[in-house]
Write a protein that holds these residues in place. Structure first.
Motif, PDB file in Angstrom:
ATOM      1  N   GLN A 140       0.836  -1.197   0.000  1.00 35.10           N
ATOM      2  CA  GLN A 140       0.000   0.000   0.000  1.00 35.10           C
ATOM      3  C   GLN A 140       0.866   1.239   0.000  1.00 35.10           C
ATOM      4  O   GLN A 140       1.920   1.281   0.634  1.00 35.10           O
ATOM      5  CB  GLN A 140      -0.938   0.004   1.215  1.00 35.10           C
ATOM      6  CG  GLN A 140      -1.900   1.187   1.225  1.00 35.10           C
ATOM      7  CD  GLN A 140      -3.107   0.967   2.101  1.00 35.10           C
ATOM      8  OE1 GLN A 140      -2.964   0.627   3.279  1.00 35.10           O
ATOM      9  NE2 GLN A 140      -4.306   1.171   1.562  1.00 35.10           N
ATOM     10  N   TRP A 141       0.420   2.277  -0.719  1.00 33.04           N
ATOM     11  CA  TRP A 141       1.151   3.528  -0.825  1.00 33.04           C
ATOM     12  C   TRP A 141       0.161   4.679  -0.712  1.00 33.04           C
ATOM     13  O   TRP A 141      -1.054   4.500  -0.815  1.00 33.04           O
ATOM     14  CB  TRP A 141       1.927   3.591  -2.139  1.00 33.04           C
ATOM     15  CG  TRP A 141       1.065   3.473  -3.367  1.00 33.04           C
ATOM     16  CD1 TRP A 141       0.584   4.482  -4.153  1.00 33.04           C
ATOM     17  CD2 TRP A 141       0.568   2.254  -3.951  1.00 33.04           C
ATOM     18  NE1 TRP A 141      -0.180   3.972  -5.178  1.00 33.04           N
ATOM     19  CE2 TRP A 141      -0.205   2.613  -5.083  1.00 33.04           C
ATOM     20  CE3 TRP A 141       0.702   0.899  -3.612  1.00 33.04           C
ATOM     21  CZ2 TRP A 141      -0.846   1.665  -5.881  1.00 33.04           C
ATOM     22  CZ3 TRP A 141       0.058  -0.051  -4.408  1.00 33.04           C
ATOM     23  CH2 TRP A 141      -0.704   0.331  -5.530  1.00 33.04           C
ATOM     24  N   HIS A 142       0.684   5.878  -0.511  1.00 30.55           N
ATOM     25  CA  HIS A 142      -0.170   7.053  -0.326  1.00 30.55           C
ATOM     26  C   HIS A 142      -0.868   7.419  -1.623  1.00 30.55           C
ATOM     27  O   HIS A 142      -0.299   7.315  -2.709  1.00 30.55           O
ATOM     28  CB  HIS A 142       0.670   8.241   0.170  1.00 30.55           C
ATOM     29  CG  HIS A 142      -0.141   9.332   0.796  1.00 30.55           C
ATOM     30  ND1 HIS A 142      -0.899  10.212   0.059  1.00 30.55           N
ATOM     31  CD2 HIS A 142      -0.326   9.665   2.107  1.00 30.55           C
ATOM     32  CE1 HIS A 142      -1.507  11.062   0.880  1.00 30.55           C
ATOM     33  NE2 HIS A 142      -1.185  10.749   2.125  1.00 30.55           N
ATOM     34  N   GLN A 143      -2.115   7.868  -1.499  1.00 30.80           N
ATOM     35  CA  GLN A 143      -2.916   8.205  -2.667  1.00 30.80           C
ATOM     36  C   GLN A 143      -2.288   9.319  -3.510  1.00 30.80           C
ATOM     37  O   GLN A 143      -2.535   9.392  -4.723  1.00 30.80           O
ATOM     38  CB  GLN A 143      -4.320   8.638  -2.238  1.00 30.80           C
ATOM     39  CG  GLN A 143      -4.334   9.829  -1.283  1.00 30.80           C
ATOM     40  CD  GLN A 143      -5.738  10.198  -0.842  1.00 30.80           C
ATOM     41  OE1 GLN A 143      -6.669  10.069  -1.619  1.00 30.80           O
ATOM     42  NE2 GLN A 143      -5.889  10.653   0.397  1.00 30.80           N
ATOM     43  N   TYR A 144      -1.494  10.179  -2.897  1.00 33.16           N
ATOM     44  CA  TYR A 144      -0.878  11.266  -3.647  1.00 33.16           C
ATOM     45  C   TYR A 144       0.373  10.822  -4.407  1.00 33.16           C
ATOM     46  O   TYR A 144       0.980  11.613  -5.129  1.00 33.16           O
ATOM     47  CB  TYR A 144      -0.499  12.423  -2.713  1.00 33.16           C
ATOM     48  CG  TYR A 144      -1.677  13.186  -2.162  1.00 33.16           C
ATOM     49  CD1 TYR A 144      -2.884  13.245  -2.850  1.00 33.16           C
ATOM     50  CD2 TYR A 144      -1.583  13.855  -0.948  1.00 33.16           C
ATOM     51  CE1 TYR A 144      -3.968  13.951  -2.345  1.00 33.16           C
ATOM     52  CE2 TYR A 144      -2.664  14.562  -0.424  1.00 33.16           C
ATOM     53  CZ  TYR A 144      -3.846  14.602  -1.135  1.00 33.16           C
ATOM     54  OH  TYR A 144      -4.914  15.299  -0.626  1.00 33.16           O
ATOM     55  N   ARG A 145       0.763   9.555  -4.226  1.00 31.40           N
ATOM     56  CA  ARG A 145       2.021   9.117  -4.830  1.00 31.40           C
ATOM     57  C   ARG A 145       1.806   8.024  -5.876  1.00 31.40           C
ATOM     58  O   ARG A 145       2.687   7.226  -6.133  1.00 31.40           O
ATOM     59  CB  ARG A 145       2.965   8.646  -3.720  1.00 31.40           C
ATOM     60  CG  ARG A 145       3.215   9.759  -2.702  1.00 31.40           C
ATOM     61  CD  ARG A 145       4.166   9.361  -1.606  1.00 31.40           C
ATOM     62  NE  ARG A 145       5.512   9.255  -2.089  1.00 31.40           N
ATOM     63  CZ  ARG A 145       6.554   8.979  -1.314  1.00 31.40           C
ATOM     64  NH1 ARG A 145       6.383   8.787  -0.018  1.00 31.40           N
ATOM     65  NH2 ARG A 145       7.762   8.871  -1.816  1.00 31.40           N
ATOM     66  N   ASN A 146       0.635   8.052  -6.496  1.00 29.44           N
ATOM     67  CA  ASN A 146       0.338   7.103  -7.570  1.00 29.44           C
ATOM     68  C   ASN A 146       1.309   7.216  -8.729  1.00 29.44           C
ATOM     69  O   ASN A 146       1.636   6.222  -9.381  1.00 29.44           O
ATOM     70  CB  ASN A 146      -1.091   7.318  -8.084  1.00 29.44           C
ATOM     71  CG  ASN A 146      -2.110   6.475  -7.341  1.00 29.44           C
ATOM     72  OD1 ASN A 146      -1.845   5.333  -6.980  1.00 29.44           O
ATOM     73  ND2 ASN A 146      -3.274   7.045  -7.087  1.00 29.44           N
ATOM     74  N   ASN A 147       1.765   8.441  -8.997  1.00 35.66           N
ATOM     75  CA  ASN A 147       2.619   8.683 -10.161  1.00 35.66           C
ATOM     76  C   ASN A 147       4.089   8.823  -9.798  1.00 35.66           C
ATOM     77  O   ASN A 147       4.894   9.246 -10.635  1.00 35.66           O
ATOM     78  CB  ASN A 147       2.135   9.941 -10.897  1.00 35.66           C
ATOM     79  CG  ASN A 147       0.723   9.786 -11.420  1.00 35.66           C
ATOM     80  OD1 ASN A 147       0.348   8.727 -11.920  1.00 35.66           O
ATOM     81  ND2 ASN A 147      -0.086  10.842 -11.292  1.00 35.66           N
ATOM     82  N   ASP A 148       4.441   8.487  -8.580  1.00 36.16           N
ATOM     83  CA  ASP A 148       5.839   8.517  -8.143  1.00 36.16           C
ATOM     84  C   ASP A 148       6.586   7.395  -8.869  1.00 36.16           C
ATOM     85  O   ASP A 148       6.379   6.210  -8.588  1.00 36.16           O
ATOM     86  CB  ASP A 148       5.888   8.323  -6.624  1.00 36.16           C
ATOM     87  CG  ASP A 148       7.294   8.406  -6.042  1.00 36.16           C
ATOM     88  OD1 ASP A 148       8.253   8.036  -6.746  1.00 36.16           O
ATOM     89  OD2 ASP A 148       7.419   8.812  -4.878  1.00 36.16           O
ATOM     90  N   GLN A 149       7.462   7.753  -9.807  1.00 31.72           N
ATOM     91  CA  GLN A 149       8.139   6.758 -10.637  1.00 31.72           C
ATOM     92  C   GLN A 149       9.035   5.838  -9.821  1.00 31.72           C
ATOM     93  O   GLN A 149       9.200   4.654 -10.154  1.00 31.72           O
ATOM     94  CB  GLN A 149       8.953   7.469 -11.732  1.00 31.72           C
ATOM     95  CG  GLN A 149       8.110   8.234 -12.729  1.00 31.72           C
ATOM     96  CD  GLN A 149       7.122   7.330 -13.450  1.00 31.72           C
ATOM     97  OE1 GLN A 149       7.488   6.302 -14.008  1.00 31.72           O
ATOM     98  NE2 GLN A 149       5.850   7.719 -13.439  1.00 31.72           N
ATOM     99  N   GLY A 150       9.608   6.365  -8.739  1.00 29.19           N
ATOM    100  CA  GLY A 150      10.430   5.520  -7.877  1.00 29.19           C
ATOM    101  C   GLY A 150       9.609   4.454  -7.190  1.00 29.19           C
ATOM    102  O   GLY A 150      10.015   3.287  -7.112  1.00 29.19           O
ATOM    103  N   LEU A 151       8.433   4.837  -6.700  1.00 24.01           N
ATOM    104  CA  LEU A 151       7.559   3.858  -6.044  1.00 24.01           C
ATOM    105  C   LEU A 151       6.980   2.864  -7.045  1.00 24.01           C
ATOM    106  O   LEU A 151       6.778   1.696  -6.711  1.00 24.01           O
ATOM    107  CB  LEU A 151       6.426   4.571  -5.309  1.00 24.01           C
ATOM    108  CG  LEU A 151       6.755   5.143  -3.923  1.00 24.01           C
ATOM    109  CD1 LEU A 151       5.496   5.696  -3.266  1.00 24.01           C
ATOM    110  CD2 LEU A 151       7.387   4.091  -3.028  1.00 24.01           C
TER     111      LEU A 151
END
Length: 303
Positions: free
Chosen positions: A276-287
């Protein structure tokens, strides 16, 4: 920089104060003097026309208005970080990024070695730090303390996106020289035996105890509890006790300790392990890269 007369630099101070609830701890975290942070708190109180934090005895307690601001300030900073500060492109072989992952020692034993193997083969330069278990792990995402959670589906928050990594079944492990290892494990024998169990202090509702009691009417006699999944198998050695653990962990531990793996005498639904990851980090390429790496690692676990 000011926005509607608010110095935006104060948002970081406010977030830290509401999280730490201490000027001393907050100042240390921000690498500033306590007097400077105390001055920031005074300016914040003037702007919001609220104490935000009040001193009660030796503790600072958040006011109701401060509590209402807490999640909004954290979300605002997360949004800034994910949309402005994070680089749009990510090269795993050139990054100096440190990823923070919340996961149990069980996960670090059965999954993470496969992830690090893929990272090494890909010559990625990213680094990783693994965080200890806490209650309400989604709050680690909200506070920006964790980049990613690896947790069972029943702990997944509905507020943030998640994916299922894999499923895990459960088995019993016993000392291979024990009497209980010499014959079939029945429900009666399971109920009568002593049990070694992993139960972290932060977990309020225990999955096994509630499932066994509600579904099978079994209340286990716990002779020992511990905070570590990987310590449990060794703790049955030399005794007639039983440990109910993850199948993949049991197979690893049976290669090291004199253990015998026995099937459960009843059915328990498999655990669904999720990321699970934060909703604001959907487009974080590293994640995105890290999530894809973890999925590949999960596929390699049984090879």
């Amino acid at each position: 920089m000011r926005f509607k007369k608010l110095d935006l630099n104060l948002l970081v101070a406010l977030d830290t104060l509401l999280t730490e609830q201490s000027i001393t701890k907050g100042a240390k975290k921000l690498n500033m003097s306590p007097s400077a942070l105390s001055n920031s708190l005074s300016r914040l109180r003037d702007y919001f026309e609220d104490d935000l934090l009040t001193q009660i005895g030796r503790k600072m307690v958040i006011t109701p208005y401060g509590e209402n601001l807490k999640i909004h300030v954290r979300n605002a900073l997360n949004n800034i970080e994910s949309t402005i500060l994070v680089q749009p492109s990510f090269d795993p072989q050139k990054t100096d990024r440190i990823f923070s992952l919340f996961c149990s020692d069980y996960t670090q034993t059965v999954l993470i070695p496969h992830m690090l193997e893929l990272v090494g083969k890909g010559k990625a330069s990213s680094r990783f730090q693994f965080l200890a278990q806490v209650d309400n792990p989604d709050e680690s995402l909200e506070r920006g303390e964790a980049d990613l959670l690896i947790i069972p589906s029943n702990f997944v928050s509905k507020e943030h996106p998640s994916d299922i990594l894999y499923e895990e079944k459960f088995v019993c492990v016993v000392w291979e020289h024990s009497d209980i290892a010499k014959s079939e494990l029945t429900t009666e024998k399971y109920s009568a035996a002593g049990h070694v169990h992993m139960r972290p202090a932060v977990i309020k509702k225990d999955f096994f105890e509630s499932t066994l009691a509600e579904t099978y009417g079994i209340k286990r006699r716990l002779v020992a509890t511990t905070f570590s999944f990987t310590a449990v198998p060794a703790m049955v050695i030399g005794s007639e006790n039983i440990a109910t653990i993850h199948t993949r962990l049991a197979k690893k531990m049976a290669k090291v300790w004199p253990l015998k793996i026995l099937p459960l005498p009843f059915d328990i639904p498999p655990m669904k392990q999720c990321i699970q990851w934060h909703q604001y980090r959907n487009n974080d390429q590293g994640l995105i890269w890290l999530r894809e790496t973890l999925k590949k690692a999960a596929e390699n676990m049984d090879n």
